[in-house]
Design a protein around this motif. Structure first.
Motif, PDB file in Angstrom:
ATOM      1  N   VAL A  80      10.986  -3.731  61.599  1.00 56.36           N
ATOM      2  CA  VAL A  80      10.599  -3.664  63.002  1.00 56.36           C
ATOM      3  C   VAL A  80      10.883  -2.248  63.478  1.00 56.36           C
ATOM      4  N   LEU A  81       9.877  -1.639  64.086  1.00 59.62           N
ATOM      5  CA  LEU A  81       9.975  -0.279  64.605  1.00 59.62           C
ATOM      6  C   LEU A  81       9.625  -0.290  66.083  1.00 59.62           C
ATOM      7  N   ASP A  82      10.315   0.523  66.867  1.00 64.49           N
ATOM      8  CA  ASP A  82      10.010   0.683  68.290  1.00 64.49           C
ATOM      9  C   ASP A  82       9.573   2.116  68.546  1.00 64.49           C
ATOM     10  N   GLY A  83       8.545   2.265  69.387  1.00 64.40           N
ATOM     11  CA  GLY A  83       8.109   3.598  69.757  1.00 64.40           C
ATOM     12  C   GLY A  83       6.703   3.591  70.308  1.00 64.40           C
ATOM     13  N   PRO A 112       4.038  -3.298  75.458  1.00 62.19           N
ATOM     14  CA  PRO A 112       5.200  -2.444  75.732  1.00 62.19           C
ATOM     15  C   PRO A 112       6.261  -3.140  76.587  1.00 62.19           C
ATOM     16  N   LYS A 113       7.532  -3.006  76.139  1.00 61.36           N
ATOM     17  CA  LYS A 113       8.669  -3.480  76.932  1.00 61.36           C
ATOM     18  C   LYS A 113       8.899  -2.502  78.078  1.00 61.36           C
ATOM     19  N   GLU A 114       8.920  -1.258  77.705  1.00 60.59           N
ATOM     20  CA  GLU A 114       9.054  -0.168  78.670  1.00 60.59           C
ATOM     21  C   GLU A 114       7.728   0.570  78.666  1.00 60.59           C
ATOM     22  N   LYS A 115       7.638   1.592  79.454  1.00 59.06           N
ATOM     23  CA  LYS A 115       6.397   2.364  79.518  1.00 59.06           C
ATOM     24  C   LYS A 115       6.050   2.950  78.144  1.00 59.06           C
ATOM     25  N   ASP A 116       4.921   2.506  77.582  1.00 62.73           N
ATOM     26  CA  ASP A 116       4.375   3.021  76.331  1.00 62.73           C
ATOM     27  C   ASP A 116       5.262   2.821  75.099  1.00 62.73           C
ATOM     28  N   ILE A 117       6.282   1.966  75.150  1.00 58.79           N
ATOM     29  CA  ILE A 117       7.135   1.708  73.991  1.00 58.79           C
ATOM     30  C   ILE A 117       6.777   0.327  73.426  1.00 58.79           C
ATOM     31  N   PHE A 118       6.152   0.334  72.259  1.00 55.49           N
ATOM     32  CA  PHE A 118       5.739  -0.890  71.585  1.00 55.49           C
ATOM     33  C   PHE A 118       6.784  -1.304  70.551  1.00 55.49           C
ATOM     34  N   THR A 119       6.746  -2.557  70.164  1.00 51.95           N
ATOM     35  CA  THR A 119       7.522  -3.056  69.027  1.00 51.95           C
ATOM     36  C   THR A 119       6.523  -3.398  67.930  1.00 51.95           C
ATOM     37  N   PHE A 120       6.659  -2.718  66.782  1.00 44.27           N
ATOM     38  CA  PHE A 120       5.753  -2.897  65.648  1.00 44.27           C
ATOM     39  C   PHE A 120       6.468  -3.664  64.543  1.00 44.27           C
ATOM     40  N   ASN A 121       5.857  -4.729  64.082  1.00 42.93           N
ATOM     41  CA  ASN A 121       6.362  -5.502  62.944  1.00 42.93           C
ATOM     42  C   ASN A 121       5.465  -5.199  61.756  1.00 42.93           C
ATOM     43  N   ILE A 122       6.072  -4.727  60.681  1.00 44.83           N
ATOM     44  CA  ILE A 122       5.298  -4.320  59.505  1.00 44.83           C
ATOM     45  C   ILE A 122       5.839  -5.038  58.274  1.00 44.83           C
TER      46      ILE A 122
END
Length: 129
Positions: A80-83, A112-122
């Motif tokens: 899991v990556l955030d950004g 996005p949780k915050e402005k433009d910050i996604f959580t990516f599951n790979i």
């Protein structure tokens, strides 16, 4: 004598292989001899942070023999990556250009949780000998 011929052929083959050291080193980088999960995770973490992502979670990994080539081992794991999305695109580009054989099998992300910050599951798979 057959032994002399055999060793002569081995010496010739060894000399011929020296001409291909660069190509062979590329193969060794793509398919390392050991299944070094910590080494791969270090590469993965570095690629993520240099791309502007934060590695927040790593699932337990699974090591199996390849179904097509038994000598090759496949290691599967989920991360899991955030950004921001542009950083994620850059990260995928880094994986694509890597000398390692890496398959990105599945990608999912949340809004996005915050402005433009996604959580990516790979879900990824990488290979070793």
């Amino acid at each position: 004598d057959w032994q002399k011929e055999y060793f002569k052929k081995l010496i010739q083959t060894k000399a011929e292989l020296k001409n291909y050291e660069t190509e062979l080193s590329k193969i060794s980088a793509a398919l390392p001899d050991d299944n070094s999960v910590p080494s791969f995770l270090n590469f993965f973490q570095t690629a993520a942070s240099q791309s502007g992502l934060i590695l927040t979670r790593i699932s337990p990994f699974t090591i199996i023999s390849s179904s097509t080539i038994p000598a090759i081992k496949e290691t599967q794991l989920s991360v899991v990556l955030d950004g921001p999305y542009p950083a994620f695109k850059n990260f995928l580009s880094v994986l694509e250009r890597s000398s390692r054989f890496i398959d990105v099998e599945n990608i999912s992300f949340s809004s996005p949780k915050e402005k433009d910050i996604f959580t990516f599951n790979i879900k990824i798979k990488f290979y070793s000998e």
